[in-house]
Design a protein around this motif. Structure first.
Motif, short mmCIF file in Angstrom:
data_model
loop_
_atom_site.label_atom_id
_atom_site.label_comp_id
_atom_site.label_asym_id
_atom_site.label_seq_id
_atom_site.Cartn_x
_atom_site.Cartn_y
_atom_site.Cartn_z
N GLU A 94 1.05 -1.29 0.58
CA GLU A 94 -0.14 -0.21 0.15
C GLU A 94 0.66 0.88 0.22
N GLY A 95 2.14 1.42 0.05
CA GLY A 95 2.77 1.93 0.04
C GLY A 95 4.04 2.03 1.37
N GLY A 96 4.74 2.61 2.39
CA GLY A 96 5.23 2.23 3.28
C GLY A 96 4.52 0.68 4.31
N GLU A 97 5.67 1.48 5.97
CA GLU A 97 5.54 0.23 6.67
C GLU A 97 3.83 1.00 6.90
N GLU A 98 3.86 2.01 7.45
CA GLU A 98 2.25 2.63 8.65
C GLU A 98 1.64 2.68 7.72
N ILE A 99 1.64 2.74 6.48
CA ILE A 99 0.53 2.97 5.56
C ILE A 99 -0.26 1.43 5.35
N THR A 100 1.02 0.40 5.06
CA THR A 100 0.61 -0.72 4.97
C THR A 100 -0.24 -1.81 6.07
N ASP A 101 0.86 -1.35 7.19
CA ASP A 101 -0.02 -1.95 8.51
C ASP A 101 -1.49 -1.43 8.63
N ARG A 103 -3.94 -0.42 7.05
CA ARG A 103 -4.70 -0.78 6.12
C ARG A 103 -4.97 -2.44 5.65
N ARG A 104 -3.93 -2.83 5.89
CA ARG A 104 -3.71 -4.55 6.28
C ARG A 104 -3.52 -5.19 7.50
N GLY A 105 -3.25 -4.75 8.34
CA GLY A 105 -2.57 -5.02 9.86
C GLY A 105 -1.49 -5.08 10.29
N ASN A 106 -1.26 -5.00 11.68
CA ASN A 106 0.54 -4.73 12.38
C ASN A 106 1.24 -5.75 11.89
N ARG A 108 2.22 -6.45 8.96
CA ARG A 108 2.24 -6.58 7.28
C ARG A 108 3.09 -6.79 6.49
N PHE A 109 3.95 -4.99 6.77
CA PHE A 109 4.84 -4.71 5.47
C PHE A 109 6.28 -5.70 5.85
N ARG A 110 6.87 -6.19 7.61
CA ARG A 110 7.12 -6.60 7.55
C ARG A 110 7.50 -7.98 7.46
N GLY A 111 5.77 -8.90 6.50
CA GLY A 111 6.11 -9.69 6.26
C GLY A 111 5.63 -10.20 5.00
#
Length: 186
Positions: A94-101, A103-106, A108-111
């Protein structure tokens, strides 16, 4: 109700726009020519991923592009994809870590980053897929964002999709402003 192929329930997801699970093609029929254009994306890697990967293995002369949220790309899946060599995952961000997490859940970006690490380790070419909205267009076109995914993470390609308000609860406020699409072409 989401089709069981989708393991996340993200807000504004296009997958929610299709309430008829029987109306899509499953892994058994993906190997046959379509009589009409597919209206839904191919199934992401998920609990029944062996069905999809078995199909890919049976059709080695084709290259498959698979849109996925990346949550189920494990080391074993990446190893199998590396051996197959004819499937490239486009991992949705979705973008960087903040916006991805958000929208998708805490986490998720690191995953997603972990999935990319596994894919790189097994020589699997992958890309990113982005739904561009009014609130992430600046970030996803920024040099730091592009450097992160293409230089550091090793993505081979990127697919930009304009947000369209579909689904059961569309949010018209996420649409690009009339001027923002011009930025996509610069």
């Amino acid at each position: 109700m989401l089709h069981p192929f989708f393991n996340l329930r993200c807000s504004d997801c296009y997958a929610e726009a299709h309430p008829r699970p029987g109306s899509r093609r499953g892994p058994r029929t993906l190997g046959r020519p379509a009589r009409r254009p597919l209206r839904r994306p191919p199934p992401p890697l998920q609990e029944r991923r062996d069905d999809v990967l078995d199909l890919v293995a049976r059709h080695r002369r084709f290259l498959y592009l698979l849109f996925t949220n990346g949550t189920l790309i494990t080391l074993d899946v990446a190893q199998r994809l590396g051996k197959l060599g004819n499937l490239t995952p486009a991992i949705s961000v979705e973008g960087g870590e903040e916006i991805t997490d958000r929208r998708r859940g805490n986490g998720r970006f690191r995953g997603i980053q972990q999935a990319m690490t596994y894919l790189r380790a097994h020589g699997v070419p992958f890309g990113i897929s982005l739904t561009v909205t009014w609130d992430n267009v600046g970030e996803v076109l920024s040099d730091p964002f592009l450097d992160l995914f293409f230089e550091e993470e090793g993505a081979f390609y990127g697919i930009l999709l304009r947000y369209l308000p579909i689904g059961r609860r569309p949010d018209l406020n996420r649409m690009l402003t009339p001027a923002q699409p011009v930025e996509l072409w610069r």
